[in-house]
Design a protein around this motif. Structure first.
Motif, PDB file in Angstrom:
ATOM      1  N   SER A  84       7.659 -23.307  10.335  1.00 25.28           N
ATOM      2  CA  SER A  84       8.506 -24.446  10.468  1.00 25.28           C
ATOM      3  C   SER A  84       8.627 -24.542  11.975  1.00 25.28           C
ATOM      4  N   THR A  85       8.707 -25.930  12.130  1.00 21.85           N
ATOM      5  CA  THR A  85       8.809 -26.408  13.696  1.00 21.85           C
ATOM      6  C   THR A  85      10.038 -25.743  14.562  1.00 21.85           C
ATOM      7  N   LEU A  86       9.549 -25.642  15.850  1.00 18.39           N
ATOM      8  CA  LEU A  86      10.679 -25.168  16.753  1.00 18.39           C
ATOM      9  C   LEU A  86      11.234 -26.428  17.488  1.00 18.39           C
ATOM     10  N   LEU A  87      10.953 -27.515  17.037  1.00 21.63           N
ATOM     11  CA  LEU A  87      11.509 -28.757  17.573  1.00 21.63           C
ATOM     12  C   LEU A  87      12.856 -29.115  17.295  1.00 21.63           C
ATOM     13  N   GLY A  88      13.676 -28.810  17.962  1.00 24.99           N
ATOM     14  CA  GLY A  88      15.115 -28.865  17.479  1.00 24.99           C
ATOM     15  C   GLY A  88      15.715 -28.054  16.704  1.00 24.99           C
ATOM     16  N   CYS A  89      15.120 -27.060  16.218  1.00 25.87           N
ATOM     17  CA  CYS A  89      15.610 -25.876  15.370  1.00 25.87           C
ATOM     18  C   CYS A  89      15.103 -24.757  15.726  1.00 25.87           C
ATOM     19  N   GLY A  90      15.566 -23.570  15.091  1.00 23.29           N
ATOM     20  CA  GLY A  90      14.969 -22.230  15.724  1.00 23.29           C
ATOM     21  C   GLY A  90      14.406 -21.244  14.429  1.00 23.29           C
ATOM     22  N   ASN A  91      13.796 -20.595  14.804  1.00 19.33           N
ATOM     23  CA  ASN A  91      13.627 -19.526  13.460  1.00 19.33           C
ATOM     24  C   ASN A  91      14.052 -17.959  14.049  1.00 19.33           C
ATOM     25  N   ILE A  92      14.046 -17.109  12.973  1.00 20.00           N
ATOM     26  CA  ILE A  92      14.621 -15.749  13.347  1.00 20.00           C
ATOM     27  C   ILE A  92      13.308 -14.821  14.191  1.00 20.00           C
ATOM     28  N   PRO A  93      12.141 -14.825  13.805  1.00 19.55           N
ATOM     29  CA  PRO A  93      11.183 -14.302  14.713  1.00 19.55           C
ATOM     30  C   PRO A  93      11.070 -14.692  16.140  1.00 19.55           C
ATOM     31  N   SER A  94      11.094 -16.195  16.270  1.00 25.55           N
ATOM     32  CA  SER A  94      10.884 -16.508  17.881  1.00 25.55           C
ATOM     33  C   SER A  94      12.076 -16.308  18.549  1.00 25.55           C
ATOM     34  N   ILE A  95      13.243 -16.022  18.057  1.00 28.60           N
ATOM     35  CA  ILE A  95      14.625 -15.844  18.632  1.00 28.60           C
ATOM     36  C   ILE A  95      14.448 -14.222  19.124  1.00 28.60           C
ATOM     37  N   VAL A  96      14.268 -13.357  18.051  1.00 28.06           N
ATOM     38  CA  VAL A  96      14.176 -11.881  18.183  1.00 28.06           C
ATOM     39  C   VAL A  96      12.970 -11.399  19.286  1.00 28.06           C
ATOM     40  N   LEU A  97      12.047 -12.242  19.064  1.00 28.46           N
ATOM     41  CA  LEU A  97      10.736 -11.810  20.103  1.00 28.46           C
ATOM     42  C   LEU A  97      11.373 -12.273  21.352  1.00 28.46           C
ATOM     43  N   ALA A  98      11.767 -13.613  21.555  1.00 27.69           N
ATOM     44  CA  ALA A  98      12.182 -14.079  23.045  1.00 27.69           C
ATOM     45  C   ALA A  98      13.123 -13.135  23.553  1.00 27.69           C
ATOM     46  N   LYS A  99      14.064 -12.231  23.145  1.00 32.05           N
ATOM     47  CA  LYS A  99      14.850 -11.303  23.605  1.00 32.05           C
ATOM     48  C   LYS A  99      13.972 -10.221  23.946  1.00 32.05           C
ATOM     49  N   LYS A 100      13.089  -9.753  23.149  1.00 33.43           N
ATOM     50  CA  LYS A 100      12.363  -8.497  23.514  1.00 33.43           C
ATOM     51  C   LYS A 100      11.426  -8.827  24.658  1.00 33.43           C
ATOM     52  N   LEU A 101      10.906  -9.872  24.790  1.00 33.90           N
ATOM     53  CA  LEU A 101      10.033 -10.306  25.885  1.00 33.90           C
ATOM     54  C   LEU A 101      11.012 -10.464  27.108  1.00 33.90           C
ATOM     55  N   VAL A 102      12.085 -10.759  27.215  1.00 34.09           N
ATOM     56  CA  VAL A 102      13.023 -10.896  28.473  1.00 34.09           C
ATOM     57  C   VAL A 102      13.349  -9.562  28.949  1.00 34.09           C
ATOM     58  N   GLU A 103      13.518  -8.517  27.723  1.00 31.47           N
ATOM     59  CA  GLU A 103      13.674  -6.960  28.127  1.00 31.47           C
ATOM     60  C   GLU A 103      12.890  -6.492  28.855  1.00 31.47           C
ATOM     61  N   ILE A 104      11.526  -6.877  28.956  1.00 32.03           N
ATOM     62  CA  ILE A 104      10.561  -6.242  29.309  1.00 32.03           C
ATOM     63  C   ILE A 104       9.995  -6.805  30.753  1.00 32.03           C
TER      64      ILE A 104
END
Length: 462
Positions: A84-104
């Motif tokens: 599903s698009t990330l234009l103007g809405c989110g999704n669970i994996p992209s949110i979880v991954l962003a947090k993991k990437l920021v942590e490293i």
């Protein structure tokens, strides 16, 4: 060989245009392989022959080709939703991954923008940096030029070719490229200022770092018109696995910080390959001048699906905030930006790196690989063996004393690669340089096999 298998070989030559491949030579029945599947650190062709994947399927496969945890993550996500698009809405994996990437990443990098490959991630980084100054300085902005190094490589799009510097790969496209400044490449083996016999001698004797001086002077002389400096993080990959001299990137970072210039570090190829997650996780770099933007790709999904990320600071991100009518947002995006399946594969990859303590245990493998490769230096046509982590370049030369290279048409690297293929090893050279980037899961026995066969193949071929 059954009829379908025979047809595959025929159809491959008839219909598929392969990247970075001279198709006139590919079309005859040479030693090219058609891969059917992967088993651990091996590729298996349509005839059932196995090949050690010595380049991790062009530098992206971290754990081998049958890592069930990544496969299961992809399957589980596909059963929920594929995209599903990330234009103007989110999704669970992209949110979880962003947090993991920021942590490293270094703590100051905390905003993640997704794409699907490294070239896109770099293109986004360059656009971010360019627009940042336009938004911040308005009509006073004069920053329209970048700085990079000759023979640097960041991708094959128009933007990434521009900030790259590969004459062979991209020279014919120069009329299409935007303008910037390129410092001399910090190529220790073929240094234009010193004549070290190899990179080991340079490390032993040290040098005055004229290449760094050239870069710093270039920045100083054009500081008012530069919007970014972009470098590969620690190793120039497609130039032939050329490590930056120790301290080079750190001093460039310091210079950028002093002159309010955005530093972009391209970590696409180096992710997970240097004995840790990122080159940017560097204490000296953090003290002298931190990168403002980094780009990730290749191995962040373990090599299973294409995903990339551009990670930047709160300060840069904030410049794009404003009222709707100001049109300040970053006008960039792709159909599959933040795709759930891609992000799910990357989450599994991050979890494996952590749970299996990959970087806590990789040191001995790196040491074994480096020590085993030293034997190649005794060969008549091995000019330089460049080693940083799991990124290795073995430069073949016609004359070891004079460093005379083999002519392009001799295809020295490709001839050795063909010999390795016969011995059960797949390798993709870059001209006269043999490239070794094995999966992180390669075993000690496989390292010894790889290095022994490299020695044999070079000796038998050249």
């Amino acid at each position: 060989m059954d009829k379908f298998t025979e047809n595959l070989a025929e159809w491959d030559k008839k219909y598929v245009w392969h990247p970075y491949t001279q198709m006139k030579e590919y079309n005859p029945p040479l030693k090219n392989i058609i891969v059917e599947k992967g088993e651990g650190n091996y590729l298996v062709d349509i005839n059932g022959k196995k090949y050690l994947d010595a380049v991790s399927s062009i530098w992206c496969n971290l754990f081998g080709h049958s890592e069930k945890r990544i496969i299961d993550a992809i399957k589980n996500q596909a059963e929920k939703i594929c995209h599903s698009t990330l234009l103007g809405c989110g999704n669970i994996p992209s949110i979880v991954l962003a947090k993991k990437l920021v942590e490293i990443t270094p703590p100051h990098l905390n905003k993640v923008f997704y794409s699907e490959d490294g070239a896109e991630a770099v293109e986004i980084a360059v656009k971010m940096a360019f627009e940042y100054y336009q938004l911040r300085d308005g009509k006073n902005n004069k920053r329209t030029k970048f700085v990079s190094v000759k023979e640097g490589y960041h991708g094959d799009t128009i933007g990434t070719m521009s900030v790259g510097g590969s004459e062979t790969f991209h020279g014919c496209f120069k009329p299409l490229l935007f303008k910037g400044y390129h410092a001399g490449a910090p190529y220790c083996y073929r240094c234009e200022y010193h004549n070290f016999k190899d990179t080991d001698e340079r490390d032993e004797k040290g040098c005055s770092m004229k290449c760094l001086e050239n870069m710093l002077n270039l920045i100083e002389n054009h500081k008012d018109e530069i919007f970014c400096v972009i470098l590969e993080a620690g190793v120039m990959g497609s130039a032939g696995m050329i490590p930056y001299p120790d301290g080079y990137i750190e001093e460039v970072a310091k210079k950028c910080k002093e002159n309010d210039i955005i530093l972009i570090l391209d970590e696409v190829a180096t992710f997970g390959r240097l004995g840790k997650h990122l080159f940017s996780d560097n204490e000296t770099l953090k003290k002298l001048g931190k990168p403002d933007i980094i780009t990730l790709g290749k191995g962040i999904t373990g090599g299973y699906v294409p995903l990339a990320a551009t990670i930047t600071t709160e300060e840069i991100y904030n410049q794009f905030l404003g009222d709707f009518e100001e049109c300040r947002q970053l006008f960039h995006g792709h159909t599959y930006t933040g795709n759930q399946i891609l992000c799910a594969a990357s989450i599994a990859t991050m979890d494996i790196l952590k749970n299996d303590k990959i970087f806590e245990n990789i040191g001995e493998k790196i040491k074994l690989l480096h020590n085993s490769l030293d034997k190649l230096k005794e060969l008549e046509h091995v000019g330089d063996v460049r080693k940083r982590g799991f990124m290795i370049g073995i430069e073949l030369v016609k004359n070891k004393e004079t460093k005379e290279p083999y002519p392009y048409e001799f295809k020295a690297g490709y001839k050795v690669a063909d010999k390795l293929l016969e011995k059960g090893i797949y390798m993709r050279p870059i001209f006269n340089t043999l490239i070794v980037i094995p999966p992180l899961t390669i075993t000690g026995e496989e390292i010894k096999f790889l290095c022994d066969k490299l020695y044999e193949s070079i000796k038998e071929t050249l």
